[in-house]
Design a protein around this motif. Sequence first.
Motif, PDB file in Angstrom:
ATOM      1  N   UNK A  18     -18.491  44.169 120.651  1.00 60.16           N
ATOM      2  CA  UNK A  18     -18.761  45.029 122.028  1.00 60.16           C
ATOM      3  C   UNK A  18     -19.558  44.177 122.895  1.00 60.16           C
ATOM      4  N   UNK A  19     -19.229  44.002 124.172  1.00 59.83           N
ATOM      5  CA  UNK A  19     -19.677  43.455 125.184  1.00 59.83           C
ATOM      6  C   UNK A  19     -20.100  44.443 126.411  1.00 59.83           C
ATOM      7  N   UNK A  20     -21.197  44.866 126.773  1.00 62.31           N
ATOM      8  CA  UNK A  20     -21.494  45.481 127.978  1.00 62.31           C
ATOM      9  C   UNK A  20     -20.824  46.967 127.951  1.00 62.31           C
ATOM     10  N   UNK A  21     -20.845  47.514 126.567  1.00 69.75           N
ATOM     11  CA  UNK A  21     -20.157  48.888 126.546  1.00 69.75           C
ATOM     12  C   UNK A  21     -21.123  50.001 126.871  1.00 69.75           C
ATOM     13  N   UNK A  22     -20.670  50.452 127.866  1.00 74.90           N
ATOM     14  CA  UNK A  22     -21.536  51.632 128.307  1.00 74.90           C
ATOM     15  C   UNK A  22     -20.282  52.907 128.560  1.00 74.90           C
ATOM     16  N   UNK A  23     -21.064  54.191 128.421  1.00 70.09           N
ATOM     17  CA  UNK A  23     -20.273  55.479 128.274  1.00 70.09           C
ATOM     18  C   UNK A  23     -21.291  56.406 129.027  1.00 70.09           C
ATOM     19  N   UNK A  24     -20.623  56.870 130.061  1.00 72.86           N
ATOM     20  CA  UNK A  24     -21.220  58.180 130.911  1.00 72.86           C
ATOM     21  C   UNK A  24     -20.391  59.303 130.599  1.00 72.86           C
ATOM     22  N   UNK A  63     -16.852  56.047 118.004  1.00 73.68           N
ATOM     23  CA  UNK A  63     -15.548  56.325 118.555  1.00 73.68           C
ATOM     24  C   UNK A  63     -14.916  55.519 119.349  1.00 73.68           C
ATOM     25  N   UNK A  64     -15.813  54.650 120.350  1.00 70.28           N
ATOM     26  CA  UNK A  64     -15.570  53.540 121.104  1.00 70.28           C
ATOM     27  C   UNK A  64     -14.868  52.465 120.327  1.00 70.28           C
ATOM     28  N   UNK A  65     -15.523  52.136 119.227  1.00 64.94           N
ATOM     29  CA  UNK A  65     -15.381  50.902 118.485  1.00 64.94           C
ATOM     30  C   UNK A  65     -13.738  50.894 117.879  1.00 64.94           C
ATOM     31  N   UNK A  66     -13.411  52.123 117.534  1.00 62.94           N
ATOM     32  CA  UNK A  66     -12.174  52.390 116.824  1.00 62.94           C
ATOM     33  C   UNK A  66     -11.014  52.908 117.846  1.00 62.94           C
ATOM     34  N   UNK A  67     -11.303  52.912 118.947  1.00 63.60           N
ATOM     35  CA  UNK A  67     -10.078  53.019 120.066  1.00 63.60           C
ATOM     36  C   UNK A  67      -9.909  54.675 120.105  1.00 63.60           C
ATOM     37  N   UNK A  68     -10.926  55.395 119.775  1.00 65.94           N
ATOM     38  CA  UNK A  68     -10.538  56.957 120.246  1.00 65.94           C
ATOM     39  C   UNK A  68     -11.373  57.300 121.615  1.00 65.94           C
ATOM     40  N   UNK A  69     -12.298  56.766 121.994  1.00 66.14           N
ATOM     41  CA  UNK A  69     -12.914  57.211 123.130  1.00 66.14           C
ATOM     42  C   UNK A  69     -13.022  55.923 124.022  1.00 66.14           C
ATOM     43  N   UNK A  73     -17.541  51.332 130.940  1.00 67.86           N
ATOM     44  CA  UNK A  73     -17.550  49.867 131.007  1.00 67.86           C
ATOM     45  C   UNK A  73     -17.650  49.205 129.795  1.00 67.86           C
ATOM     46  N   UNK A  74     -16.999  47.938 129.867  1.00 67.57           N
ATOM     47  CA  UNK A  74     -17.352  46.961 128.544  1.00 67.57           C
ATOM     48  C   UNK A  74     -16.076  46.747 127.938  1.00 67.57           C
ATOM     49  N   UNK A  75     -16.131  46.081 127.015  1.00 70.22           N
ATOM     50  CA  UNK A  75     -15.025  45.190 126.268  1.00 70.22           C
ATOM     51  C   UNK A  75     -15.296  45.602 124.686  1.00 70.22           C
ATOM     52  N   UNK A  76     -14.242  45.943 124.249  1.00 71.96           N
ATOM     53  CA  UNK A  76     -14.341  45.997 122.729  1.00 71.96           C
ATOM     54  C   UNK A  76     -12.984  45.249 122.014  1.00 71.96           C
ATOM     55  N   UNK A  77     -13.589  44.222 121.069  1.00 73.12           N
ATOM     56  CA  UNK A  77     -12.400  43.417 120.327  1.00 73.12           C
ATOM     57  C   UNK A  77     -12.674  43.848 118.831  1.00 73.12           C
ATOM     58  N   UNK A  78     -11.433  44.028 118.101  1.00 71.17           N
ATOM     59  CA  UNK A  78     -11.542  44.338 116.906  1.00 71.17           C
ATOM     60  C   UNK A  78     -10.678  43.250 116.326  1.00 71.17           C
ATOM     61  N   UNK A  79     -11.178  42.301 115.353  1.00 65.90           N
ATOM     62  CA  UNK A  79     -10.637  41.118 114.726  1.00 65.90           C
ATOM     63  C   UNK A  79      -9.956  40.542 116.022  1.00 65.90           C
ATOM     64  N   UNK A  80     -10.468  40.267 117.185  1.00 64.45           N
ATOM     65  CA  UNK A  80      -9.967  39.487 118.072  1.00 64.45           C
ATOM     66  C   UNK A  80      -9.160  40.183 119.204  1.00 64.45           C
ATOM     67  N   UNK A  81      -8.877  41.244 118.959  1.00 61.12           N
ATOM     68  CA  UNK A  81      -7.760  41.976 119.630  1.00 61.12           C
ATOM     69  C   UNK A  81      -8.589  42.966 120.653  1.00 61.12           C
ATOM     70  N   UNK A  82      -8.435  42.644 122.057  1.00 63.40           N
ATOM     71  CA  UNK A  82      -9.044  43.587 123.157  1.00 63.40           C
ATOM     72  C   UNK A  82      -8.293  44.837 123.018  1.00 63.40           C
ATOM     73  N   UNK A  83      -8.782  45.970 122.247  1.00 60.13           N
ATOM     74  CA  UNK A  83      -8.083  47.231 121.938  1.00 60.13           C
ATOM     75  C   UNK A  83      -8.088  47.975 123.147  1.00 60.13           C
TER      76      UNK A  83
END
Length: 244
Positions: A18-24, A63-69, A73-83
Amino acid sequence: MDTGPIGGSAPGEAAISTRGVTRDFKAGQQTITVLHGIDLDVRAGELTYLVGESGSGKTTLISIMCGILWPTLGEVKVFGTDIYGLSDTALVEFRLNNIGFIFQQYNLIPSIDAASNAAVPLIAQGMGRSEARARAVAMMDKLNIGDQAAKLPSQLSGGQQQRVAIARALVHQPRLVVCDEPTAALDAASGRLVMDLLREVAVAPDRACIIVTHDNRIFDLADRILVLEDGRVTHDGKDMPEGH
């Protein structure tokens, strides 16, 4: 875009980045920031715990890490895939093929028996019902609830329902297992059994497991403990810091 099973990582490489993950969240006229620019890597081949006080943002983060929420802002990659670069349909398929979820709300289907509940991911992947059910019962056997396979969720105790939910999360051998308090409803022996199974199924060079927990009975099993406070990671180490 192929969202089927993804290539593994070498031990120690990032399974989740995760890079710069923000949740409002909006609360009336106010905007409440729950996560503040989280930069974090969950390494493949490790059992990673995420701990912190209630309201610190743990469930929001996983929840953000696994693509539910979606993050604000920010980027999440799971095994290299920008989900969050995937289409909605591709994201659903990616989760089905690569991620197992164990949440506090068991979300069992009340009208079907325990084995059928545990078999849901395999059936969704296209496996025949008979084979899917057999694999589900085999996984339930590992959790000492194979004898409950024909019972409806309403006929099970809370701990048994939780183990059905765990079997459902693990039955398709996902690359990433994400757990929210997987031992909360279990006695010490059952909790250890679940953690042993999580390590067996989910911790390998091409897999990873991240667990939100308050259960100090299992802290010694972690490869890595991350502490979240007020939406920020304040500790990253093998052991819990003093005062927690």
